[in-house]
Write an enzyme that holds these catalytic residues in place. Structure first.
Site, PDB file in Angstrom:
ATOM      1  N   ARG A  22       0.843  -1.205   0.000  1.00 55.81           N
ATOM      2  CA  ARG A  22       0.000   0.000   0.000  1.00 55.81           C
ATOM      3  C   ARG A  22       0.883   1.261   0.000  1.00 55.81           C
ATOM      4  NH1 ARG A  22      -0.759   4.773   2.508  1.00 55.81           N
ATOM      5  NH2 ARG A  22      -0.252   3.794   4.504  1.00 55.81           N
ATOM      6  N   ASP A  23       1.492   1.565   1.122  1.00 55.37           N
ATOM      7  CA  ASP A  23       2.301   2.784   1.265  1.00 55.37           C
ATOM      8  C   ASP A  23       3.469   2.780   0.284  1.00 55.37           C
ATOM      9  OD1 ASP A  23       3.431   5.097   2.260  1.00 55.37           O
ATOM     10  OD2 ASP A  23       3.887   4.305   4.242  1.00 55.37           O
ATOM     11  N   HIS A  34       6.321   3.998  13.325  1.00 57.53           N
ATOM     12  CA  HIS A  34       6.466   4.070  11.860  1.00 57.53           C
ATOM     13  C   HIS A  34       7.531   5.128  11.552  1.00 57.53           C
ATOM     14  CE1 HIS A  34       4.414   4.096   7.702  1.00 57.53           C
ATOM     15  NE2 HIS A  34       5.325   5.046   7.631  1.00 57.53           N
ATOM     16  N   HIS A  55      10.534   6.780   8.914  1.00 59.72           N
ATOM     17  CA  HIS A  55      11.052   6.919   7.551  1.00 59.72           C
ATOM     18  C   HIS A  55      12.567   7.109   7.635  1.00 59.72           C
ATOM     19  CE1 HIS A  55       7.246   7.867   5.053  1.00 59.72           C
ATOM     20  NE2 HIS A  55       6.996   6.993   5.995  1.00 59.72           N
ATOM     21  N   CYS A  88       6.105   9.466   1.302  1.00 59.59           N
ATOM     22  CA  CYS A  88       4.857  10.233   1.417  1.00 59.59           C
ATOM     23  C   CYS A  88       4.854  11.358   0.395  1.00 59.59           C
ATOM     24  CB  CYS A  88       4.718  10.801   2.822  1.00 59.59           C
ATOM     25  SG  CYS A  88       3.330  11.953   2.942  1.00 59.59           S
ATOM     26  N   ASN A 124      10.547   4.869   3.043  1.00 59.60           N
ATOM     27  CA  ASN A 124      10.161   4.041   4.161  1.00 59.60           C
ATOM     28  C   ASN A 124      11.375   3.210   4.550  1.00 59.60           C
ATOM     29  OD1 ASN A 124       7.304   4.409   4.779  1.00 59.60           O
ATOM     30  ND2 ASN A 124       6.929   3.697   2.690  1.00 59.60           N
TER      31      ASN A 124
END
Lengths: 298, 298
Positions: B16-17, B207, B209, B240, B249
C-alpha cells in the site's frame, strides 16, 4: 533518559579510506581541494592519505604530494603499513601516523600476509620510535567485532590488542566493525567493556560501516556507552577491499546531522561538508546515497 | 545493559504505502503475488491496498480486486480515507481497516483538505461503527514528531490524538515520523511517554522513515522504550507524496535483520522476503537500496 556527551569528534576518513579503492585515479589537486574543503567545513581530524605500495593501492601513489600540499590545519593523519611507509611519511612532513592490524588472524593474513602477532611484533618498535619522536599515533584495529572468515570475535581478543597498543603509548585506538555486521547491542557491549578496561588517557574511537544499515544505530548505542569519537567518510565513500560485502563507510554528513539533532556539537557545517562532497562526487564510481547529501542536492 | 523485547511484530506496508506513489501502474496479479510472497516470508500483518479515489491515487484503483484475490492469511489491512472508502472496503471482504489523520493541521489540510479536528469529527462515527461490527481498526497518526510546515510537534498534541482514538476503541495506533526527521532521543522520549500515558490494551506501533538515515537508530531507541511493533516496507518502497523530502520508508529486510541479530524474533525469513522483493523490483521507479537486499543480490 539517556546520558549522552555534549560534544563529539569526527575523524574524517574519506580522502584515504574513502578513495583508496577507486580504480579511477583522482588527480592530486582535486584531492587537496577536497581535503581543504573538508577542513573548511569544520573537520579537525582527518586521514588524508596512506604510504602504501603504489603497486597495491595505485590511488595513493601521490601520498607525498598530498601531505606536502594539504593545508596544515588540525590533525592530518597518514596511514602506514610498515617502517618504510613511516619513514616516507615523516620525510613528507606528516606529524600524525596511523598503523593498522586485524584482531582476526585470517583477516590480517588476507590483508597483509602476516598473523596478528607478527604484525604486532613488527609494529612495536615502529610505534615506540614514533612516540619518542613526538608523533601522534593512531592504531586502527579492524575486525574488532566480526571477521568475514572467522565469524564473531570475542571481546577479550579485541581488548588484548587495544591494551598492547596502549602499553606502547599510542594516542588513539580506532576500533572497527570492518564488515558492518555488529548490531547496537554488541556495539554498546564492546565499547562499554573497552571504556571500563582501558586507560582513560587513550582516545577511543568507533569506526562503523553501514553495510547492513546499522551504523547510525551503532553510533547511538556507542554514545550511550560514553564514546564521543567516530570515524566517518564524507559521502559514505569507500569500504574495505579485503572484506567481502563490506561496502559502505558511514557518511559523515548523516552522522553529523544525527549528532547535532541530539544537541551534540561537532563544530562541523553540514552545508559546507556537502560542498566538499560536490568536489569529489564526479570522480567516484558509486552514487552518493547519504540522506543529507540528497536533501542538499534537492 | 538494555532490556529489549524477545519478539517483535512487523507490519508490512509495502503493497500500500510502498506502491501508492509509483506512477507506473503495477498489474494487480503482480501485486497479489507480491502480497502472497510476503505472507510466505512470515509477514502476519500487512497493509495490502487502500480505498481512496482512483483520481487521486490511480495505483490503488484495483483495491477491490486486491482484497478479493489476496490469500486470507494473517491481518490484511486496507486504508480508507472516509465512510465511502470504508463501505467499499467492507463490501470487498476486508476485515481490518486503517484510518489516518495528521497531528499537524497544516499537514492534514494539505493532505485531505480538512483540519485535524474536522478529520477526527468525521472519523469518530466511522470508527465506532467499525468496532460495533467487530472490524480491527488501525489508526495511522502522521506528523507525530515533525510537520514539514509547522516544525516540531509537541508530544501532548500527539498524545491527545492517540487518546481520542483509544476512547473510540481502536485496536492499534501507528505513530509516524512522516518526514523522517525524528532522532533516537526524540523517538525514545515520545514512545516512552505514549507507553506510560496510554492504555496497555491498545497496540502501539512505530512508523519511521529513513530520509535522514536514522530509522534503524530510532527503532533501536524505541525498543529501549518498550515498543515491539514496527511499520516497515519491503525494499524500502515508497514514502509520502505530500511531505517534501520524505522519501524512504525503512526497509523491512534491514529492520528484520537488525532485530534477529539482537535475538529479537519476528518469525520472518529474510531470504524469502528478498524473493518477494524480486517480484516487485522491476515495477518500481527507484532502485532497492537496502543493505540486506543488496547482499542477497550479490
Amino acid at each position: 533518559m539517556f546520558i549522552l556527551p555534549k560534544k563529539a569528534t569526527i575523524i574524517e576518513v574519506g580522502p584515504r579510506d574513502g578513495l583508496q579503492n577507486e580504480s579511477m585515479i583522482v588527480p592530486p589537486d582535486v584531492k587537496v581541494r577536497f581535503i581543504e574543503a573538508l577542513q573548511q567545513s569544520g573537520i579537525t581530524e582527518m586521514e588524508i592519505t596512506s604510504f602504501v605500495s603504489p603497486k597495491w593501492v595505485p590511488q595513493m601513489a601521490d601520498a607525498v604530494q598530498i601531505v606536502s600540499e594539504s593545508p596544515k590545519n588540525g590533525r592530518q593523519i597518514v596511514l602506514t603499513p610498515n617502517e618504510k611507509g613511516v619513514v616516507r611519511a615523516l620525510e613528507s612532513g606528516a606529524n600524525s601516523v596511523a598503523v593498522f592490524v586485524g584482531v582476526s588472524d585470517s583477516f590480517n593474513k588476507k590483508n597483509i600476509n602476516k598473523t596478528t602477532a607478527e604484525s604486532m611484533h613488527e609494529l612495536k618498535p615502529i610505534v615506540e620510535q614514533l612516540k619518542k619522536d613526538g608523533v601522534f599515533v593512531r592504531a586502527c584495529i579492524s575486525t574488532a567485532f566480526y571477521c568475514p572468515f572467522e565469524g564473531k570475535i570475542n571481546k577479550e581478543s579485541t581488548l588484548a590488542i587495544c591494551e598492547e597498543f596502549t602499553s606502547w603509548g599510542v594516542d588513539e585506538l580506532s576500533v572497527a566493525d570492518t564488515i558492518g555486521m555488529a548490531d547496537p547491542v554488541e556495539s554498546y557491549e564492546l565499547f562499554s567493556y573497552l571504556k571500563e578496561e582501558l586507560s582513560e588517557t587513550v582516545l577511543l574511537t568507533a569506526h562503523f560501516h553501514d553495510t547492513r544499515k546499522m551504523a547510525l544505530a551503532n553510533i547511538f548505542a556507542s554514545l550511550q556507552a560514553g564514546i564521543d569519537r567516530f570515524d566517518t567518510s564524507a559521502g559514505g565513500l569507500g569500504g574495505c577491499p579485503f572484506a567481502p560485502g563490506a561496502t559502505g563507510n558511514v557518511a559523515t554528513e548523516d552522522v553529523v546531522h544525527m549528532l547535532h539533532h541530539m544537541d551534540i556539537d561537532t563544530g562541523i557545517d553540514i552545508n559546507k561538508l556537502c560542498e566538499a562532497i560536490d568536489l569529489i562526487a564526479g570522480y567516484v564510481s558509486k552514487p552518493i546515497e547519504s540522506g543529507m547529501y540528497r536533501l542538499y542536492k534537492q
